[in-house]
Design a protein around this motif. Structure first.
Motif, PDB file in Angstrom:
ATOM      1  N   ARG A  94       2.935  51.099  -6.798  1.00 38.27           N
ATOM      2  CA  ARG A  94       2.133  51.008  -5.561  1.00 38.27           C
ATOM      3  C   ARG A  94       1.005  49.988  -5.710  1.00 38.27           C
ATOM      4  NH1 ARG A  94       1.990  51.619  -0.170  1.00 38.27           N
ATOM      5  NH2 ARG A  94       2.823  53.753  -0.189  1.00 38.27           N
ATOM      6  N   ALA A  95       0.369  49.968  -6.877  1.00 35.32           N
ATOM      7  CA  ALA A  95      -0.730  49.023  -7.104  1.00 35.32           C
ATOM      8  C   ALA A  95      -0.234  47.583  -7.005  1.00 35.32           C
ATOM      9  CB  ALA A  95      -1.373  49.282  -8.468  1.00 35.32           C
TER      10      ALA A  95
ATOM     11  N   ALA B 293      -1.002  44.882  -3.786  1.00 31.80           N
ATOM     12  CA  ALA B 293      -1.615  43.596  -4.107  1.00 31.80           C
ATOM     13  C   ALA B 293      -0.689  42.420  -3.785  1.00 31.80           C
ATOM     14  CB  ALA B 293      -1.998  43.556  -5.584  1.00 31.80           C
ATOM     15  N   ASP B 294       0.467  42.726  -3.158  1.00 31.25           N
ATOM     16  CA  ASP B 294       1.469  41.699  -2.868  1.00 31.25           C
ATOM     17  C   ASP B 294       1.838  40.957  -4.147  1.00 31.25           C
ATOM     18  OD1 ASP B 294       3.237  40.185  -1.328  1.00 31.25           O
ATOM     19  OD2 ASP B 294       1.737  38.639  -0.912  1.00 31.25           O
ATOM     20  N   GLY B 295       2.013  41.736  -5.221  1.00 30.01           N
ATOM     21  CA  GLY B 295       2.231  41.131  -6.525  1.00 30.01           C
ATOM     22  C   GLY B 295       3.674  40.819  -6.859  1.00 30.01           C
ATOM     23  N   PHE B 296       4.616  41.520  -6.242  1.00 29.53           N
ATOM     24  CA  PHE B 296       6.017  41.329  -6.599  1.00 29.53           C
ATOM     25  C   PHE B 296       6.539  39.975  -6.131  1.00 29.53           C
ATOM     26  CE2 PHE B 296       5.926  46.044  -6.610  1.00 29.53           C
ATOM     27  CZ  PHE B 296       6.481  46.270  -7.858  1.00 29.53           C
TER      28      PHE B 296
ATOM     29  N   LEU C 237      11.303  52.124  -5.290  1.00 26.60           N
ATOM     30  CA  LEU C 237       9.995  52.552  -4.792  1.00 26.60           C
ATOM     31  C   LEU C 237       9.476  51.612  -3.714  1.00 26.60           C
ATOM     32  CD1 LEU C 237       8.343  53.731  -8.122  1.00 26.60           C
ATOM     33  CD2 LEU C 237       9.027  55.161  -6.186  1.00 26.60           C
ATOM     34  N   ILE C 238       9.794  50.334  -3.806  1.00 29.20           N
ATOM     35  CA  ILE C 238       9.416  49.397  -2.741  1.00 29.20           C
ATOM     36  C   ILE C 238      10.045  49.838  -1.425  1.00 29.20           C
ATOM     37  CG2 ILE C 238       9.753  47.033  -1.904  1.00 29.20           C
ATOM     38  CD1 ILE C 238       9.422  46.112  -4.836  1.00 29.20           C
ATOM     39  N   ALA C 239      11.300  50.287  -1.475  1.00 30.98           N
ATOM     40  CA  ALA C 239      11.960  50.786  -0.254  1.00 30.98           C
ATOM     41  C   ALA C 239      11.180  51.955   0.331  1.00 30.98           C
ATOM     42  CB  ALA C 239      13.395  51.195  -0.574  1.00 30.98           C
ATOM     43  N   HIS C 240      10.643  52.820  -0.535  1.00 27.80           N
ATOM     44  CA  HIS C 240       9.818  53.940  -0.057  1.00 27.80           C
ATOM     45  C   HIS C 240       8.509  53.436   0.539  1.00 27.80           C
ATOM     46  CE1 HIS C 240       7.347  57.492   0.102  1.00 27.80           C
ATOM     47  NE2 HIS C 240       6.593  57.067  -0.890  1.00 27.80           N
TER      48      HIS C 240
END
Length: 313
Positions: free
Chosen positions: A230-231, A235-238, A251-254
């Motif tokens: 989530r962190a 932070a739009d880190g991916f 988890l991104i899908a969630h």
């Protein structure tokens, strides 16, 4: 103390199969003439990323037990990183360690990296721009139907949701008229380029590994995987590549509202078990390597297995 061997281990096995712990135990045993322990060279396509820790099973400082670990935390989350990038770092690193009298302990996670390290990169012909465009314009179901006709083995091996590898298999076939599976078999048959590297494989019953995977996912959730993901998400880190890592992708899908948290966690378990199945296909290809050592790991701890491997070296 086990003297520094001429040969060094390259560890492979299924996810959740104890490779990390074995690597540390071996490094502690395979010491230089100056009593320096071995050093771990990690071959994992997602442990390279900073901030992806829990979900990639990146060893903690405690788990490393003071053993130097290389090729983790070497890429930013938005970086694109390929097997070529890894190999160009691993080759000089291993050579330098050996020159210094330090035993490298290569620990797999991504079997493509291991295969490339042992036998060189698979060099498939580059498709023409016309073929690339043709395959790019095809819907994925059409690609999969075509792949099933021209290369049934690749169709069974490549996940249906893996657009990149599906495109690549079709591009190679259309460019050469030969299924990529056949070209890879020729690659497998080539003489090993690193006779000093001893492949060490850990064998596990499928049912046992699936149970270990489910427990590992449970442990990861308890250790804070959801909060870690989530962190990074907030932070739009991916980046396009890092977001595909198992554990984070689900988890991104969630986080994006496409499934519940419970559904995401269950999906992590399912996709990890599917990944383990794909690994078994790779391990069958690696098993033919001359001089490799394959060990039934169930019921044995890392210390016991490390002693056997050290004696073999």
């Amino acid at each position: 103390m086990v003297p520094t061997p001429i040969r060094y281990p390259v560890i492979v096995g299924p996810t959740a199969g104890g490779k990390t712990a074995l690597g540390v135990e071996l490094a502690k045993r395979l010491r230089s003439p100056d009593d320096e322990p071995g050093q771990v060279v990690t071959a994992d396509a997602y442990q390279i990323y900073t901030d992806l820790n829990i979900g990639t099973a990146k060893p903690t400082l405690d788990e490393r037990e003071g053993i130097e670990h290389h090729l983790i935390d070497i890429a930013g989350l938005k970086d694109r990183f390929t097997v070529h990038d890894w190999l160009h770092r691993a080759d000089p690193l291993v050579a330098q360690l050996r020159t210094d009298g330090i035993t490298p302990v290569v620990v797999g996670g991504t079997n493509l990296y291991i295969k490339a390290f042992l036998d060189g990169l698979f060099q498939a012909p580059e498709p023409s721009d016309e073929i690339k465009a043709q395959v790019e314009q095809m819907p994925q179901p059409e690609r999969r139907a075509m792949l099933a006709k021209v290369d049934a083995e690749a169709n069974a091996r490549i996940d249906g949701a893996d657009h990149r590898r599906t495109r690549r298999a079709l591009e190679v076939y259309l460019q050469t008229g030969t299924p990529i599976t056949e070209l890879q078999k020729q690659w497998d048959a080539d003489k090993p380029t690193r006779p000093e590297a001893v492949l060490v494989g850990l064998d596990w019953p499928i049912e046992t590994i699936n149970t270990r995977i489910n427990q590992r996912v449970k442990n990861m959730i308890e250790q804070g995987l959801v909060e870690e993901a989530r962190a990074v998400f907030d932070a739009d880190g991916f980046g396009p590549q890092s977001r595909e890592a198992i554990g984070y992708k689900q988890l991104i899908a969630h986080f994006e509202g496409r499934c519940s948290l419970d559904e995401a966690i269950e999906r992590i378990k399912i996709d990890t078990r599917r990944f383990a199945k794909n690994q078994r296909t790779w391990l069958k290809r690696l098993r033919i390597r001359p001089g490799s050592l394959w060990i039934e790991a169930e019921g044995r701890d890392a210390t016991d297995i490390a002693n056997q491997v050290a004696d073999h070296l």
